[in-house]
Structures are given as structure tokens and as C-alpha cells.
Design an enzyme around this catalytic site. Sequence first.
Site, PDB file in Angstrom:
ATOM      1  N   THR A 145      73.486 -63.091  47.644  1.00 34.98           N
ATOM      2  CA  THR A 145      72.272 -62.368  47.243  1.00 34.98           C
ATOM      3  C   THR A 145      72.612 -61.164  46.357  1.00 34.98           C
ATOM      4  O   THR A 145      72.051 -60.997  45.264  1.00 34.98           O
ATOM      5  CB  THR A 145      71.531 -61.850  48.486  1.00 34.98           C
ATOM      6  N   VAL A 224      80.201 -51.968  47.263  1.00 36.31           N
ATOM      7  CA  VAL A 224      78.945 -51.892  48.018  1.00 36.31           C
ATOM      8  C   VAL A 224      78.976 -52.904  49.166  1.00 36.31           C
ATOM      9  O   VAL A 224      77.941 -53.236  49.740  1.00 36.31           O
ATOM     10  CB  VAL A 224      77.711 -52.160  47.115  1.00 36.31           C
ATOM     11  N   ALA A 225      80.194 -53.409  49.498  1.00 37.12           N
ATOM     12  CA  ALA A 225      80.314 -54.467  50.506  1.00 37.12           C
ATOM     13  C   ALA A 225      80.609 -53.864  51.882  1.00 37.12           C
ATOM     14  O   ALA A 225      79.687 -53.575  52.653  1.00 37.12           O
ATOM     15  CB  ALA A 225      81.384 -55.464  50.087  1.00 37.12           C
ATOM     16  N   ARG A 226      81.871 -53.656  52.168  1.00 34.13           N
ATOM     17  CA  ARG A 226      82.295 -52.993  53.398  1.00 34.13           C
ATOM     18  C   ARG A 226      83.572 -52.250  53.076  1.00 34.13           C
ATOM     19  O   ARG A 226      84.414 -52.759  52.303  1.00 34.13           O
ATOM     20  CB  ARG A 226      82.590 -54.013  54.506  1.00 34.13           C
ATOM     21  N   ASP A 250      79.810 -47.012  48.242  1.00 38.27           N
ATOM     22  CA  ASP A 250      78.718 -46.859  49.214  1.00 38.27           C
ATOM     23  C   ASP A 250      79.231 -47.064  50.631  1.00 38.27           C
ATOM     24  O   ASP A 250      78.531 -46.770  51.590  1.00 38.27           O
ATOM     25  CB  ASP A 250      77.614 -47.889  48.914  1.00 38.27           C
ATOM     26  N   GLU A 255      83.083 -44.376  58.594  1.00 37.76           N
ATOM     27  CA  GLU A 255      81.782 -43.812  58.221  1.00 37.76           C
ATOM     28  C   GLU A 255      81.228 -43.008  59.386  1.00 37.76           C
ATOM     29  O   GLU A 255      81.319 -43.475  60.520  1.00 37.76           O
ATOM     30  CB  GLU A 255      80.815 -44.938  57.834  1.00 37.76           C
ATOM     31  N   HIS A 274      76.397 -44.993  52.477  1.00 34.13           N
ATOM     32  CA  HIS A 274      76.000 -46.334  52.947  1.00 34.13           C
ATOM     33  C   HIS A 274      74.474 -46.468  52.958  1.00 34.13           C
ATOM     34  O   HIS A 274      73.863 -46.815  53.969  1.00 34.13           O
ATOM     35  CB  HIS A 274      76.585 -46.633  54.334  1.00 34.13           C
TER      36      HIS A 274
HETATM   37  P1  NDP Z   1      75.764 -63.363  51.034  1.00 32.91           P
HETATM   38  O1  NDP Z   1      76.175 -64.086  52.259  1.00 32.91           O
HETATM   39  O2  NDP Z   1      74.507 -63.744  50.351  1.00 32.91           O
HETATM   40  O3  NDP Z   1      76.950 -63.439  49.954  1.00 32.91           O
HETATM   41  C1  NDP Z   1      78.296 -63.365  50.246  1.00 32.91           C
HETATM   42  C2  NDP Z   1      79.068 -64.045  49.125  1.00 32.91           C
HETATM   43  O4  NDP Z   1      80.463 -63.816  49.274  1.00 32.91           O
HETATM   44  C3  NDP Z   1      78.864 -65.527  49.071  1.00 32.91           C
HETATM   45  O5  NDP Z   1      78.488 -65.857  47.755  1.00 32.91           O
HETATM   46  C4  NDP Z   1      80.234 -66.134  49.373  1.00 32.91           C
HETATM   47  O6  NDP Z   1      80.350 -67.284  48.546  1.00 32.91           O
HETATM   48  C5  NDP Z   1      81.153 -65.011  48.937  1.00 32.91           C
HETATM   49  N1  NDP Z   1      82.447 -65.009  49.609  1.00 32.91           N
HETATM   50  C6  NDP Z   1      82.723 -65.118  50.917  1.00 32.91           C
HETATM   51  N2  NDP Z   1      84.041 -65.035  51.135  1.00 32.91           N
HETATM   52  C7  NDP Z   1      84.620 -64.863  49.925  1.00 32.91           C
HETATM   53  C8  NDP Z   1      85.954 -64.699  49.485  1.00 32.91           C
HETATM   54  N3  NDP Z   1      86.979 -64.724  50.343  1.00 32.91           N
HETATM   55  N4  NDP Z   1      86.168 -64.504  48.162  1.00 32.91           N
HETATM   56  C9  NDP Z   1      85.148 -64.487  47.291  1.00 32.91           C
HETATM   57  N5  NDP Z   1      83.865 -64.658  47.649  1.00 32.91           N
HETATM   58  C10 NDP Z   1      83.606 -64.833  48.953  1.00 32.91           C
HETATM   59  O7  NDP Z   1      75.717 -61.838  51.432  1.00 32.91           O
HETATM   60  P2  NDP Z   1      74.948 -60.617  50.716  1.00 32.91           P
HETATM   61  O8  NDP Z   1      75.072 -60.729  49.261  1.00 32.91           O
HETATM   62  O9  NDP Z   1      73.603 -60.449  51.320  1.00 32.91           O
HETATM   63  O10 NDP Z   1      75.837 -59.401  51.261  1.00 32.91           O
HETATM   64  C11 NDP Z   1      77.221 -59.366  51.010  1.00 32.91           C
HETATM   65  C12 NDP Z   1      77.882 -58.291  51.855  1.00 32.91           C
HETATM   66  O11 NDP Z   1      77.458 -57.016  51.392  1.00 32.91           O
HETATM   67  C13 NDP Z   1      77.472 -58.317  53.338  1.00 32.91           C
HETATM   68  O12 NDP Z   1      78.317 -59.185  54.076  1.00 32.91           O
HETATM   69  C14 NDP Z   1      77.614 -56.882  53.760  1.00 32.91           C
HETATM   70  O13 NDP Z   1      78.894 -56.645  54.311  1.00 32.91           O
HETATM   71  C15 NDP Z   1      77.443 -56.087  52.469  1.00 32.91           C
HETATM   72  N6  NDP Z   1      76.152 -55.373  52.442  1.00 32.91           N
HETATM   73  C16 NDP Z   1      76.161 -54.042  52.179  1.00 32.91           C
HETATM   74  C17 NDP Z   1      74.983 -53.339  52.116  1.00 32.91           C
HETATM   75  C18 NDP Z   1      74.987 -51.893  51.811  1.00 32.91           C
HETATM   76  O14 NDP Z   1      74.089 -51.202  52.289  1.00 32.91           O
HETATM   77  N7  NDP Z   1      75.915 -51.388  51.031  1.00 32.91           N
HETATM   78  C19 NDP Z   1      73.677 -53.979  52.361  1.00 32.91           C
HETATM   79  C20 NDP Z   1      73.772 -55.398  52.569  1.00 32.91           C
HETATM   80  C21 NDP Z   1      74.982 -56.059  52.614  1.00 32.91           C
HETATM   81  P3  NDP Z   1      81.319 -68.485  48.885  1.00 32.91           P
HETATM   82  O15 NDP Z   1      80.956 -68.925  50.273  1.00 32.91           O
HETATM   83  O16 NDP Z   1      81.071 -69.473  47.813  1.00 32.91           O
HETATM   84  O17 NDP Z   1      82.676 -67.897  48.800  1.00 32.91           O
HETATM   85  C1  7N6 Z   2      71.794 -50.426  56.667  1.00 32.22           C
HETATM   86  C2  7N6 Z   2      73.030 -50.956  56.073  1.00 32.22           C
HETATM   87  C3  7N6 Z   2      73.991 -54.538  55.774  1.00 32.22           C
HETATM   88  O1  7N6 Z   2      75.001 -55.169  56.007  1.00 32.22           O
HETATM   89  O2  7N6 Z   2      75.342 -52.631  55.548  1.00 32.22           O
HETATM   90  C4  7N6 Z   2      74.069 -53.093  55.484  1.00 32.22           C
HETATM   91  O3  7N6 Z   2      72.850 -55.045  55.758  1.00 32.22           O
HETATM   92  C5  7N6 Z   2      73.158 -52.398  56.387  1.00 32.22           C
HETATM   93  C6  7N6 Z   2      70.986 -51.472  57.393  1.00 32.22           C
END
Ligand code: NDP
Ligand code: 7N6
Length: 308
Positions: A145, A224-226, A250, A255, A274
Amino acid sequence: ERLSQLYIHESVSNVIPQDAFTSAFDETPIEVELVGDEKTYGKSDAVATYVPREAFLEAGWVHCIRAGYDAFDTNAYEEAGVPLTNSTGIHGSTVGELALSFMLSFARLTHRYREHQTQSHWWTPPYERPFTIENERVCVVGLGTIGEAIATRCDALGMTVTGVRRSDDPVPGVTDLVSPNRLHEAIEDARFVVLTVPHTPTTEGMLSDAEFELMREDAYVVNVARGPVVDEDALITALEENEIAGAGLDVFETEPLPEDSPLWDLDEVLISPHKGSATNRYHLDIASLIKENIRRYQSDDSLKNRVA
Ligand code: NDP
Ligand code: 7N6
């Protein structure tokens, strides 16, 4: 067994106002109640929560209000036969726009101007410093996403987009799609490396000394992941030794980011607490996901966003 109750664990208030969230279920045809850690559960109960708790393994279904569910033990849910769902699918615009704002600031220098503005200082940057993100290459690691939302936005602004993911389906906005075993090729000529992968044993420390050494000296990291997806000590060293140009962060290994972290004081580091996902309607987005799954659960359809 059908659900008769949705329990909202008080930990949701880490990120959303719990009363507004509870009210979002006013029209939902099951009982909704806010609970704390004293609550026990049965098979006709659903739980919506921010944190994991042992007691949830007795429920009928558990929803994690975060997209990243790395704090949950998915094996335990599978063994207990309790479906676990997450909140992916709702953070494209929110987290995507934050990532773009970091990139635009690094290129157009709003962060530096603001810093001088606080001193009423008409500061002008060295001629060589500003650039446009247009015509630059970005490497987006993780194309779910959030990654896709960033790729399409970067593409719309005239960037070339390298995307990294395990599966090889084409992704909108991505010019060159590569698999994670070619990460080094993907990052070495990128001006921006943006991380949007989940935190797993495979992604932990994905950017460390070797990667920072390989990256361009004028490249920026956006995480912006973890936090643990980047080796934070290696990042700090790379920034201090000018192996890379800057970072927009982020998320952090710890944290809130500790007061004594060197990251706070670096000119070309942008820190947000975050809050990439924050909007004033975040509780409604999460509630819609849960309502859709209540409907599915009650009609024996497969749950959306099931992760265990
Ligand atoms: P999705 O599950 O939609 O996307 C994760 C993507 O990562 C998939 O396309 C997957 O594709 C890919 N992926 C998984 N493992 C690997 C790898 N080893 N190498 C490369 N690509 C990989 O999650 P979102 O986009 O919703 O969210 C992603 C992450 O962002 C969350 O897990 C969360 O930790 C973080 N997040 C942070 C937020 C914030 O507030 N900063 C808010 C929301 C989320 P494929 O399976 O094809 O590899
Ligand atoms: C506030 C942050 C997520 O993984 O890190 C985000 O959705 C959450 C809900």
C-alpha cells in the site's frame, strides 16, 4: 460461532481518540465496549487493539489497528486457531505524503530555510546545494500500500522509480522492478532510498554499513517502515562521515527517540515522531476495515487483511 461483541482494548488510545473510535461503531449490529487488561475473552468476542496480549488468544478474532503487526506472535495465533487481521491498506496517502514531504524538503530546502527563519535570517544556500526531485531516481523498497503510493507520487513528479519486492507483478509508477537479492544494484545509483517494508527477520538491518558505503554521497534515506529495518548506529556513522547526504525518519529503533540520540542535531536529518499515519479521520479508516470484517465474519466470508 457468530460474534456478539466487539471489545476495543484501551491501547487504541495510543493513536486514536477512543470515544470517537467507539462511536464509529454506533450503527454496527453487535455490542461494542471499551476494555482494559482485566478483560477475558470467548469465541463470540472480537478484539480491536494496538498492543498484543495473551488473553486475546481466547477470542474469536483479533484485529491489530496497526499495519505493522511485528509485535504480534503470529505462530501463537495460528496454533490457537484465532484469526489475526491488520490495518494495511489505509496508509497510502498519509505515509506517502510524509515521505514525499521529506524528499521535497531535502531537494528544495524548506527545512533549512525554516531553521534560519527562527533567527530572522535571510540565509541563502550554496549554489550547488538545491536540486529538484524531478529527473532524480528513487528506490522504493517494499511495494505494498505505502510503497505503491510513494512510487505513483514520485512518478507523477517526474522521477525515475526503481522498486524492490519479492513478487514480480508490475506495480503502478515503478519503472524498474527488482527482487531483494539485487538490493545493492537498486540502491547504488538512487538519489533517494525509501523503506516501506514490514519489519521481519529478513528486513531487519537491511540498510547497514555496506549499503551506506555503496550509496551515493548525495543520497538520502527515508524510513517510514520500522526503525530496525535500518541499522541506526550505522546510519549515524554514515551521516556523520558524509557517506550519505541525509535522512528523513518517522521510525526509530527506540521510540520515543532518546534525547541523547545524535540524530536530533544533524542538519540534514528530518525527524517526525512516528506520525506518518496521522490524520483527523484515522479512527474512521480503521473502523471501516473492522466493520467490513465483522460483516465477513458473520457471513463466513474470508477476512480481509488476514495475517495469521
Ligand atoms: P503491505 O503489506 O501493503 O506492503 C509490504 C510490502 O513489502 C509488500 O509489497 C511486500 O511485497 C514487501 N516486502 C515484504 N518483505 C520484503 C522484503 N524482504 N524485501 C522487499 N520487499 C518486501 O504493507 P503497508 O504498505 O501497509 O505497510 C508497510 C510497513 O510500513 C508496515 O509493515 C509497517 O511496519 C510500516 N508502517 C508504518 C507506518 C507509519 O506510521 N510510519 C504506518 C503504516 C505502516 P512482496 O511480498 O512481494 O515482497
Ligand atoms: C500509529 C502508527 C502502523 O504500522 O506504525 C503504524 O500502522 C501505526 C497507528
